[in-house]
Scaffold this active site. Structure first.
Site, PDB file in Angstrom:
ATOM      1  N   CYS A  51       0.836  -1.204   0.000  1.00  0.00           N
ATOM      2  CA  CYS A  51       0.000   0.000   0.000  1.00  0.00           C
ATOM      3  C   CYS A  51       0.876   1.261   0.000  1.00  0.00           C
ATOM      4  CB  CYS A  51      -0.901  -0.004   1.234  1.00  0.00           C
ATOM      5  SG  CYS A  51      -2.024   1.415   1.267  1.00  0.00           S
ATOM      6  N   CYS A  55       0.427   4.955   6.958  1.00  0.00           N
ATOM      7  CA  CYS A  55      -0.164   4.734   8.283  1.00  0.00           C
ATOM      8  C   CYS A  55       0.860   3.984   9.152  1.00  0.00           C
ATOM      9  CB  CYS A  55      -1.454   3.935   8.150  1.00  0.00           C
ATOM     10  SG  CYS A  55      -2.534   4.555   6.830  1.00  0.00           S
ATOM     11  N   CYS A  58       0.578   0.250  10.243  1.00  0.00           N
ATOM     12  CA  CYS A  58       0.069  -0.768   9.310  1.00  0.00           C
ATOM     13  C   CYS A  58       1.157  -1.625   8.679  1.00  0.00           C
ATOM     14  CB  CYS A  58      -0.764  -0.102   8.221  1.00  0.00           C
ATOM     15  SG  CYS A  58      -1.563  -1.358   7.175  1.00  0.00           S
ATOM     16  N   CYS A  95     -16.501  -9.461   5.608  1.00  0.00           N
ATOM     17  CA  CYS A  95     -15.898  -8.149   5.354  1.00  0.00           C
ATOM     18  C   CYS A  95     -14.609  -8.317   4.560  1.00  0.00           C
ATOM     19  CB  CYS A  95     -15.613  -7.483   6.706  1.00  0.00           C
ATOM     20  SG  CYS A  95     -14.831  -5.882   6.536  1.00  0.00           S
ATOM     21  N   CYS A 126     -19.580  -6.362   3.932  1.00  0.00           N
ATOM     22  CA  CYS A 126     -18.878  -5.136   4.317  1.00  0.00           C
ATOM     23  C   CYS A 126     -17.581  -5.090   3.513  1.00  0.00           C
ATOM     24  CB  CYS A 126     -18.567  -5.177   5.814  1.00  0.00           C
ATOM     25  SG  CYS A 126     -17.581  -3.770   6.373  1.00  0.00           S
ATOM     26  N   CYS A 186     -19.287   1.635   9.114  1.00  0.00           N
ATOM     27  CA  CYS A 186     -18.473   0.977  10.140  1.00  0.00           C
ATOM     28  C   CYS A 186     -17.263   1.885  10.321  1.00  0.00           C
ATOM     29  CB  CYS A 186     -18.063  -0.414   9.662  1.00  0.00           C
ATOM     30  SG  CYS A 186     -16.890  -1.223  10.777  1.00  0.00           S
ATOM     31  N   ARG A 262     -17.529  -2.846  18.404  1.00  0.00           N
ATOM     32  CA  ARG A 262     -16.777  -4.090  18.146  1.00  0.00           C
ATOM     33  C   ARG A 262     -15.441  -4.135  18.877  1.00  0.00           C
ATOM     34  NH1 ARG A 262     -16.420  -4.383  12.647  1.00  0.00           N
ATOM     35  NH2 ARG A 262     -18.558  -5.094  12.708  1.00  0.00           N
TER      36      ARG A 262
HETATM   37  N1  SAM Z   1      -6.636   0.464   3.151  1.00  0.00           N
HETATM   38  C1  SAM Z   1      -7.914   0.684   3.665  1.00  0.00           C
HETATM   39  C2  SAM Z   1      -7.957   1.832   4.675  1.00  0.00           C
HETATM   40  O1  SAM Z   1      -6.952   2.139   5.284  1.00  0.00           O
HETATM   41  O2  SAM Z   1      -9.032   2.403   4.813  1.00  0.00           O
HETATM   42  C3  SAM Z   1      -8.559  -0.540   4.279  1.00  0.00           C
HETATM   43  C4  SAM Z   1      -7.741  -1.505   5.109  1.00  0.00           C
HETATM   44  S1  SAM Z   1      -6.980  -0.867   6.596  1.00  0.00           S
HETATM   45  C5  SAM Z   1      -5.863  -2.131   7.019  1.00  0.00           C
HETATM   46  C6  SAM Z   1      -8.321  -0.939   7.804  1.00  0.00           C
HETATM   47  C7  SAM Z   1      -8.053  -0.554   9.219  1.00  0.00           C
HETATM   48  O3  SAM Z   1      -7.315  -1.566   9.892  1.00  0.00           O
HETATM   49  C8  SAM Z   1      -7.247   0.693   9.501  1.00  0.00           C
HETATM   50  O4  SAM Z   1      -7.975   1.868   9.351  1.00  0.00           O
HETATM   51  C9  SAM Z   1      -6.856   0.487  10.971  1.00  0.00           C
HETATM   52  O5  SAM Z   1      -7.820   1.047  11.826  1.00  0.00           O
HETATM   53  C10 SAM Z   1      -6.857  -1.040  11.123  1.00  0.00           C
HETATM   54  N2  SAM Z   1      -5.485  -1.534  11.389  1.00  0.00           N
HETATM   55  C11 SAM Z   1      -4.481  -1.673  10.491  1.00  0.00           C
HETATM   56  N3  SAM Z   1      -3.358  -2.112  11.093  1.00  0.00           N
HETATM   57  C12 SAM Z   1      -3.644  -2.269  12.399  1.00  0.00           C
HETATM   58  C13 SAM Z   1      -2.881  -2.671  13.544  1.00  0.00           C
HETATM   59  N4  SAM Z   1      -1.591  -2.996  13.436  1.00  0.00           N
HETATM   60  N5  SAM Z   1      -3.493  -2.707  14.739  1.00  0.00           N
HETATM   61  C14 SAM Z   1      -4.802  -2.363  14.855  1.00  0.00           C
HETATM   62  N6  SAM Z   1      -5.570  -1.962  13.818  1.00  0.00           N
HETATM   63  C15 SAM Z   1      -5.001  -1.899  12.601  1.00  0.00           C
HETATM   64 FE1  SF4 Z   2      -2.793   1.234   3.390  1.00  0.00          FE
HETATM   65 FE2  SF4 Z   2      -2.674   0.100   5.759  1.00  0.00          FE
HETATM   66 FE3  SF4 Z   2      -3.077   2.707   5.602  1.00  0.00          FE
HETATM   67 FE4  SF4 Z   2      -5.035   0.989   4.821  1.00  0.00          FE
HETATM   68  S1  SF4 Z   2      -4.230   1.257   6.892  1.00  0.00           S
HETATM   69  S2  SF4 Z   2      -4.321   2.829   3.755  1.00  0.00           S
HETATM   70  S3  SF4 Z   2      -3.759  -0.672   4.001  1.00  0.00           S
HETATM   71  S4  SF4 Z   2      -1.227   1.615   4.945  1.00  0.00           S
END
Ligand code: SAM
Ligand code: SF4
Ligand code: DTB
Length: 328
Positions: A51, A55, A58, A95, A126, A186, A262
């Site tokens: 990606c 973030c 992530c 989802c 979802c 959500c 949740r």
């Molecule tokens: N890429 C899309 C986005 O960011 O909207 C969808 C997938 S993203 C992985 C969905 C959510 O997963 C993020 O907004 C975050 O809240 C959660 N998430 C990702 N990594 C995480 C982690 N290490 N611990 C807890 N929640 C996490």
């Molecule tokens: Fe990409 Fe992870 Fe951020 Fe979703 S949370 S936009 S998968 S870096």
């Protein structure tokens, strides 16, 4: 229903004596739900890793050196087989998640096809695919999508410490398009990223001021994945006190009484006793199945045993609060 919560009021809820907070959360929970029912959602990552976003929590960001391997978009047949298994194991919602900044082109069309097939299986659908345009939101609705997951992740102030490639307002815009097209929202966040209690109260304030409230509110406990900045930098090192996590659930329950709150990521590392306190605090939904997106979740057998010990039952196809009759 109240939508005018101030951050001070919400911080005051956080500061209540624990027993008082739990009592209020239970009272609210019981006024709106069967307190022994928990909604089960199963997640599947249909496009993993690589990606472009940054973030800091992530494991799927291409900017960090984690063990996650990038995959192409999964084939529809595989996705439907996974949805079927989830349904057989008792999940009411499936989802699908993609590690995208936003969906594009043919891949988006393929995802819409997957959604139509999940709906044909009589499951709630979802998706979490990143930012949406109004047209994409309309197309998802037309494919039958029930819920769109798009998290705020933190309060607007601490957000700047966590993500620089997408603004808070862009997130709010996507949520607006989801709502305008008649889908349920959500939306929640992550705690345990080194934020203060004021920041946690700020996140809940943002959610509780949405009118209507998000039908589903995932509260994620940060899963620290090696290679991500939140796992490597000392700025984020402090682990969250488990009671503070439980308090966050309770405050979400009190301020968003009819939403499904949740107990989301991080459950694998929680004891049964801690999960039971989260349910007592008003959590009435979980991610169910061995995997979240890339990290492990509690396995289904373990969850079934815990449900038995606590006398909890899976909720069947709950009616989102937006479609419930007013005053019902
Ligand atoms: N890429 C899309 C986005 O960011 O909207 C969808 C997938 S993203 C992985 C969905 C959510 O997963 C993020 O907004 C975050 O809240 C959660 N998430 C990702 N990594 C995480 C982690 N290490 N611990 C807890 N929640 C996490
Ligand atoms: Fe990409 Fe992870 Fe951020 Fe979703 S949370 S936009 S998968 S870096
Ligand atoms: C949400 O709030 N949590 C889920 C779901 N929405 C998409 C994702 C949790 C991801 C945890 C880290 C991982 O497994 O990659």
């Amino acid at each position: 229903m109240r939508y005018n919560w101030s951050i001070d009021e919400i911080e005051a809820l956080f500061a209540l004596p624990f027993n008082d907070l739990m009592f209020r959360a239970q009272q609210t929970h019981r006024a709106h739900f069967d307190a022994n029912e928990v909604q089960l959602s199963t997640l599947l990552s249909i496009k993993t890793g690589g990606c472009p976003e940054d973030c800091k929590y992530c494991p799927q960001s291409a900017r960090y050196n984690t063990d996650v391997e990038s995959d192409l978009l999964m084939k529809k047949e595989q996705v439907i087989a996974a949805a079927k298994t989830a349904k057989e194991k008792g999940a009411s919602r499936f989802c699908i998640g993609a590690a995208w900044r936003e969906p594009k082109g043919r891949a988006f069309e393929l995802v819409c096809d997957m959604i139509s097939e999940i709906k044909a299986m009589d499951m709630e659908a979802c998706a979490t695919l990143g930012m949406l345009t109004p047209e994409q939101a309309a197309r998802l609705k037309a494919s039958g999508l029930d819920y769109y997951n798009h998290n705020l992740d933190s309060d607007p102030e601490y957000y700047k410490e966590i993500i620089s490639t997408r603004t808070y307002d862009e997130r709010l815009d996507t949520l607006k398009h989801v709502r305008a097209n008649g889908m349920s929202i959500c939306c929640g966040g992550i705690v345990g990223m080194g934020e203060s209690r004021r920041h946690r109260a700020g996140l809940v304030t943002q959610l509780a001021r949405m009118n209507p409230h998000p039908e589903s509110v995932p509260i994620n406990m940060l899963v620290k994945v090696a290679g991500t900045p939140v796992a490597e930098d000392t700025q984020f090192a402090d682990d969250l006190d488990p009671f503070e996590f439980i308090r966050t659930i309770a405050v979400a329950r009190i301020t968003m009484p009819a939403s499904h709150v949740r107990l989301s990521a991080g459950r694998e590392a929680m004891s049964e006793q801690m999960q039971a306190l989260c349910f007592l605090a008003g959590a009435n939904s979980i991610f169910y199945g061995e995997k979240l997106l890339t990290t492990d979740n509690q396995d289904a057998n373990h969850d079934q045993m815990l449900f038995e010990k606590l006398g909890l039952r899976p909720m069947q196809n709950p009616v989102p609060s937006s479609r419930r009759m007013v005053n019902a």
